[in-house]
Motif scaffolding. Structure first.
Motif, PDB file in Angstrom:
ATOM      1  N   GLN A 142      29.367  43.066  31.163  1.00 46.33           N
ATOM      2  CA  GLN A 142      28.773  43.852  30.096  1.00 46.33           C
ATOM      3  C   GLN A 142      29.187  43.353  28.717  1.00 46.33           C
ATOM      4  OE1 GLN A 142      26.480  46.078  30.829  1.00 46.33           O
ATOM      5  NE2 GLN A 142      26.825  45.646  33.013  1.00 46.33           N
ATOM      6  N   GLY A 143      30.128  42.431  28.676  1.00 44.83           N
ATOM      7  CA  GLY A 143      30.503  41.856  27.393  1.00 44.83           C
ATOM      8  C   GLY A 143      29.328  41.114  26.777  1.00 44.83           C
ATOM      9  N   MET A 144      29.128  41.279  25.472  1.00 41.48           N
ATOM     10  CA  MET A 144      27.951  40.721  24.824  1.00 41.48           C
ATOM     11  C   MET A 144      27.932  39.195  24.888  1.00 41.48           C
ATOM     12  SD  MET A 144      27.826  43.278  21.519  1.00 41.48           S
ATOM     13  CE  MET A 144      26.381  42.474  20.848  1.00 41.48           C
ATOM     14  N   LEU A 145      29.071  38.555  24.681  1.00 43.35           N
ATOM     15  CA  LEU A 145      29.109  37.096  24.722  1.00 43.35           C
ATOM     16  C   LEU A 145      28.892  36.582  26.139  1.00 43.35           C
ATOM     17  CD1 LEU A 145      29.513  34.434  23.281  1.00 43.35           C
ATOM     18  CD2 LEU A 145      31.988  34.720  23.524  1.00 43.35           C
ATOM     19  N   ASN A 146      29.540  37.201  27.110  1.00 45.53           N
ATOM     20  CA  ASN A 146      29.332  36.794  28.499  1.00 45.53           C
ATOM     21  C   ASN A 146      27.891  37.017  28.944  1.00 45.53           C
ATOM     22  OD1 ASN A 146      31.906  35.820  29.098  1.00 45.53           O
ATOM     23  ND2 ASN A 146      32.679  37.858  29.608  1.00 45.53           N
ATOM     24  N   SER A 147      27.307  38.125  28.503  1.00 48.99           N
ATOM     25  CA  SER A 147      25.914  38.405  28.867  1.00 48.99           C
ATOM     26  C   SER A 147      24.968  37.369  28.264  1.00 48.99           C
ATOM     27  CB  SER A 147      25.518  39.807  28.400  1.00 48.99           C
ATOM     28  OG  SER A 147      26.317  40.799  29.023  1.00 48.99           O
ATOM     29  N   ALA A 148      25.227  36.986  27.008  1.00 49.97           N
ATOM     30  CA  ALA A 148      24.373  35.988  26.369  1.00 49.97           C
ATOM     31  C   ALA A 148      24.498  34.630  27.055  1.00 49.97           C
ATOM     32  CB  ALA A 148      24.722  35.878  24.886  1.00 49.97           C
TER      33      ALA A 148
ATOM     34  N   PHE B 242      21.090  30.872  32.988  1.00 54.13           N
ATOM     35  CA  PHE B 242      20.278  31.349  34.109  1.00 54.13           C
ATOM     36  C   PHE B 242      21.143  31.915  35.243  1.00 54.13           C
ATOM     37  CE2 PHE B 242      17.898  27.919  32.040  1.00 54.13           C
ATOM     38  CZ  PHE B 242      16.751  28.599  31.684  1.00 54.13           C
ATOM     39  N   GLY B 243      22.132  32.720  34.857  1.00 54.67           N
ATOM     40  CA  GLY B 243      22.959  33.414  35.836  1.00 54.67           C
ATOM     41  C   GLY B 243      24.099  32.605  36.408  1.00 54.67           C
ATOM     42  N   ASN B 244      24.373  31.424  35.845  1.00 52.72           N
ATOM     43  CA  ASN B 244      25.464  30.593  36.363  1.00 52.72           C
ATOM     44  C   ASN B 244      26.777  30.798  35.615  1.00 52.72           C
ATOM     45  OD1 ASN B 244      23.828  29.293  38.322  1.00 52.72           O
ATOM     46  ND2 ASN B 244      22.988  27.959  36.703  1.00 52.72           N
ATOM     47  N   TRP B 245      26.781  31.660  34.618  1.00 52.18           N
ATOM     48  CA  TRP B 245      28.008  31.897  33.848  1.00 52.18           C
ATOM     49  C   TRP B 245      28.723  33.115  34.417  1.00 52.18           C
ATOM     50  CZ3 TRP B 245      30.575  29.190  30.186  1.00 52.18           C
ATOM     51  CH2 TRP B 245      31.624  29.843  29.525  1.00 52.18           C
ATOM     52  N   GLY B 246      29.991  32.956  34.722  1.00 54.54           N
ATOM     53  CA  GLY B 246      30.771  34.069  35.243  1.00 54.54           C
ATOM     54  C   GLY B 246      31.371  34.911  34.140  1.00 54.54           C
ATOM     55  N   ALA B 247      32.091  35.940  34.528  1.00 52.88           N
ATOM     56  CA  ALA B 247      32.755  36.828  33.575  1.00 52.88           C
ATOM     57  C   ALA B 247      34.058  36.185  33.127  1.00 52.88           C
ATOM     58  CB  ALA B 247      33.012  38.188  34.208  1.00 52.88           C
ATOM     59  N   PHE B 248      34.067  35.642  31.919  1.00 54.18           N
ATOM     60  CA  PHE B 248      35.260  34.964  31.394  1.00 54.18           C
ATOM     61  C   PHE B 248      36.045  35.929  30.518  1.00 54.18           C
ATOM     62  CE2 PHE B 248      37.576  32.242  28.413  1.00 54.18           C
ATOM     63  CZ  PHE B 248      38.219  31.394  29.304  1.00 54.18           C
ATOM     64  N   ASP B 249      37.365  35.891  30.643  1.00 53.09           N
ATOM     65  CA  ASP B 249      38.241  36.780  29.871  1.00 53.09           C
ATOM     66  C   ASP B 249      38.641  36.066  28.579  1.00 53.09           C
ATOM     67  OD1 ASP B 249      39.861  38.770  29.001  1.00 53.09           O
ATOM     68  OD2 ASP B 249      41.319  38.650  30.639  1.00 53.09           O
TER      69      ASP B 249
END
Length: 335
Positions: free
Chosen positions: A170-176, A182-189
């Motif tokens: 739900q983080g704005m940067l991670n979502s962008a 195309f859905g290949n980016w994971g949730a990065f801290d």
């Protein structure tokens, strides 16, 4: 015998009338009277008195008290009376691994923050000032838009950037980034990872503070005579040459002031670090600063003496670095 009468000369005619030339007195080269110099000195002293009193009351006295406390073992809330420690607090600060390690890490983080923020924020502020130094419709609206982050409370800024840099999807940067990849980016801290924690603080601080420096540089740009640019255009100077030979010399003093002000503010960084460490999951070791170290030592560990020693050492370091910077980038009129 005829008496000889003395010859009387005829009265001078109009053409014989001697001309009278008015001579203006030469300007007085005498120095100002001592009484006037004394009055000017008294007036200057009275005008600066409120600022001097405030500086002494809110800076000089607390710092002097911190110097005194650094020589004592003072525990916040302890029933024991303070005991004289001499230079023990300073010795522990540089020799005790439990104290020197966090302090040196915090000092390195401060230096890293300043080395990156000062040139980056000054360059962005200059670019925005040049961009907004135009006579366009609604230009005041754009200037207010870029200045708006400066008036936001730091707690609000920290909350906004915590939402942007949140670890979850739900983080704005991670979502962008997830949408772009195309859905290949994971949730990065971004805040919790040691490699990006300080970078996150740098981006946050530059975003919030660049508008203040922009306003100062914009005022400096508006003081440059337009005749200089017209002369440069007649000489067929390019925009780059106009910027290099007209704009930069015209705001050199302002640039020096902005760079020094940004340096002092960068060493004072505390609020955003404290808020994000306590409520945003920011990596403490990677983002701790000297001011954060001093505050946590005083109020979390209740060691007022050690916190005072940290403050005194850090103050001396900042003064030395500021004097060096002042010497290197001083204006031409002070050479």
């Amino acid at each position: 015998m005829k008496s000889v009468e003395p010859a009387h000369s005829a009265p001078p005619g109009p053409e014989q009338t001697p001309s009278v030339t008015s001579v203006k007195p030469a300007p007085s080269t005498r120095p100002a009277r001592p009484g006037r110099r004394n009055r000017d000195w008294v007036h200057g002293l009275l005008m600066s008195a409120p600022a001097v009193v405030g500086l002494i009351a809110f800076v000089g006295v607390p710092f002097g008290y911190a110097v005194v406390l650094s020589f004592y073992n003072v525990r916040l809330g302890s029933p024991l009376a303070p005991s004289f420690f001499g230079l023990e607090q300073y010795r522990r600060l540089f020799t005790d691994p439990d104290l020197s390690g966090p302090f040196l890490r915090a000092l390195l983080n401060n230096l890293t923050f300043a080395v990156v923020v000062v040139p980056l924020q000054t360059t962005l502020a200059l670019a925005l000032a040049i961009l907004l130094n135009r006579k366009l419709k609604a230009i005041g609206l754009f200037r207010s838009f870029f200045f708006m982050p400066v008036v936001f409370p730091i707690a609000l800024v920290a909350v906004i950037w915590r939402l942007i840099l949140a670890r979850s999807d739900q983080g704005m940067l991670n979502s962008a980034l997830d949408a772009v990849s195309f859905g290949n980016w994971g949730a990065f801290d971004w805040l919790g990872d040691g490699a990006t924690a300080m970078a996150s603080i740098i981006v946050l601080s530059v975003w919030q503070g660049v508008g203040f420096q922009m306003v100062i540089l914009l005022a400096g740009l508006q003081q440059i005579p337009t005749e200089l640019y017209e002369a440069a255009q007649l000489d067929r100077a390019s925009r780059w040459h106009q910027f290099r030979h007209v704009t930069l010399p015209g705001i050199r003093g302002t640039l020096v002031f902005v760079a020094m002000l940004t340096s002092v503010l960068s060493f004072r960084v505390f609020d955003q670090v404290y808020v994000l460490i306590r409520g945003g999951g920011l990596d403490e070791d990677a983002a701790r600063t000297v001011m954060y170290q001093a505050v946590t030592t005083a109020f979390d560990q209740n060691n007022i003496g050690q916190a005072s020693a940290i403050t005194v050492v850090f103050f001396l370091i900042v003064v030395v670095l500021t004097l060096i910077q002042r010497r290197v980038v001083r204006p031409e009129n002070e050479d």
